[in-house]
Design a protein around this motif. Structure first.
Motif, short mmCIF file in Angstrom:
data_model
loop_
_atom_site.label_atom_id
_atom_site.label_comp_id
_atom_site.label_asym_id
_atom_site.label_seq_id
_atom_site.Cartn_x
_atom_site.Cartn_y
_atom_site.Cartn_z
N SER A 295 0.81 -1.21 0.00
CA SER A 295 0.00 0.00 0.00
C SER A 295 0.85 1.27 0.00
O SER A 295 0.48 2.26 -0.63
N ALA A 296 1.98 1.24 0.68
CA ALA A 296 2.84 2.42 0.75
C ALA A 296 3.35 2.84 -0.63
O ALA A 296 3.53 4.02 -0.91
N LYS A 297 3.56 1.84 -1.50
CA LYS A 297 4.06 2.12 -2.85
C LYS A 297 2.95 2.06 -3.89
O LYS A 297 3.22 2.20 -5.09
N ASN A 298 1.72 1.83 -3.43
CA ASN A 298 0.58 1.74 -4.34
C ASN A 298 0.83 0.73 -5.46
O ASN A 298 0.55 0.99 -6.64
N THR A 299 1.33 -0.41 -5.05
CA THR A 299 1.80 -1.42 -6.01
C THR A 299 1.31 -2.80 -5.59
O THR A 299 1.20 -3.10 -4.39
N VAL A 300 1.04 -3.63 -6.59
CA VAL A 300 0.70 -5.03 -6.36
C VAL A 300 1.74 -5.89 -7.08
O VAL A 300 2.11 -5.60 -8.22
N HIS A 301 2.20 -6.93 -6.40
CA HIS A 301 3.21 -7.82 -6.95
C HIS A 301 2.63 -9.20 -7.19
O HIS A 301 1.70 -9.64 -6.48
N LEU A 302 3.19 -9.90 -8.16
CA LEU A 302 2.90 -11.32 -8.37
C LEU A 302 4.23 -12.06 -8.39
O LEU A 302 5.01 -11.92 -9.34
N GLN A 303 4.49 -12.76 -7.30
CA GLN A 303 5.71 -13.57 -7.20
C GLN A 303 5.43 -14.91 -7.85
O GLN A 303 4.49 -15.61 -7.44
N MET A 304 6.22 -15.28 -8.82
CA MET A 304 6.01 -16.52 -9.57
C MET A 304 7.22 -17.43 -9.37
O MET A 304 8.33 -17.10 -9.79
#
Length: 122
Positions: free
Chosen positions: A73-82
């Motif tokens: 939330s702090a970076k307004n980012t969503v990650h997908l670890q694959m």
């Protein structure tokens, strides 16, 4: 509203890669954020999604136990670890967002990013 995907690339089978989706114009905490992929000659499919509350996540069966979606939330980012990538994971991965909920019906997502190519090959 914009979604900027990044982090794609070429990796060998069994290796890992993380793709990221940076949002602008809205707050990721207020949206369901997901990843949709499209392999050559195949239909688009919703791979994973994280709900607005951030506590509930969804994955298609073929990636369960290998992919992990998370939100910063702090970076307004969503990650997908694959992890443990397979050749069949090769596709263009699109970051998507919806104001209401996660869905398996890709056409229902309100916003789409430009996509990032993930290629799994030896």
């Amino acid at each position: 509203v914009q979604l900027q995907a990044s982090g794609g690339g070429l990796v060998q089978p069994g290796h890992s890669l993380r793709v990221s989706c940076e949002a602008s114009g809205f707050t990721v905490d207020d949206y369901a954020i997901g990843w949709v992929r499209q392999a050559p000659g195949k239909e688009r499919e919703a791979v994973s999604c994280i709900r607005r509350n951030g506590r509930i996540t969804y994955y298609i069966e073929s990636v369960k136990g290998r992919f992990t979606i998370s939100r910063d939330s702090a970076k307004n980012t969503v990650h997908l670890q694959m992890d443990s990538l397979k050749p069949e994971d090769t596709a263009v991965y699109y970051c998507v967002a919806d104001q209401r909920y996660c869905t398996a019906f890709v056409e229902e997502f309100d916003y789409w990013g430009q996509g990032t190519q993930v290629t799994v090959s030896s």
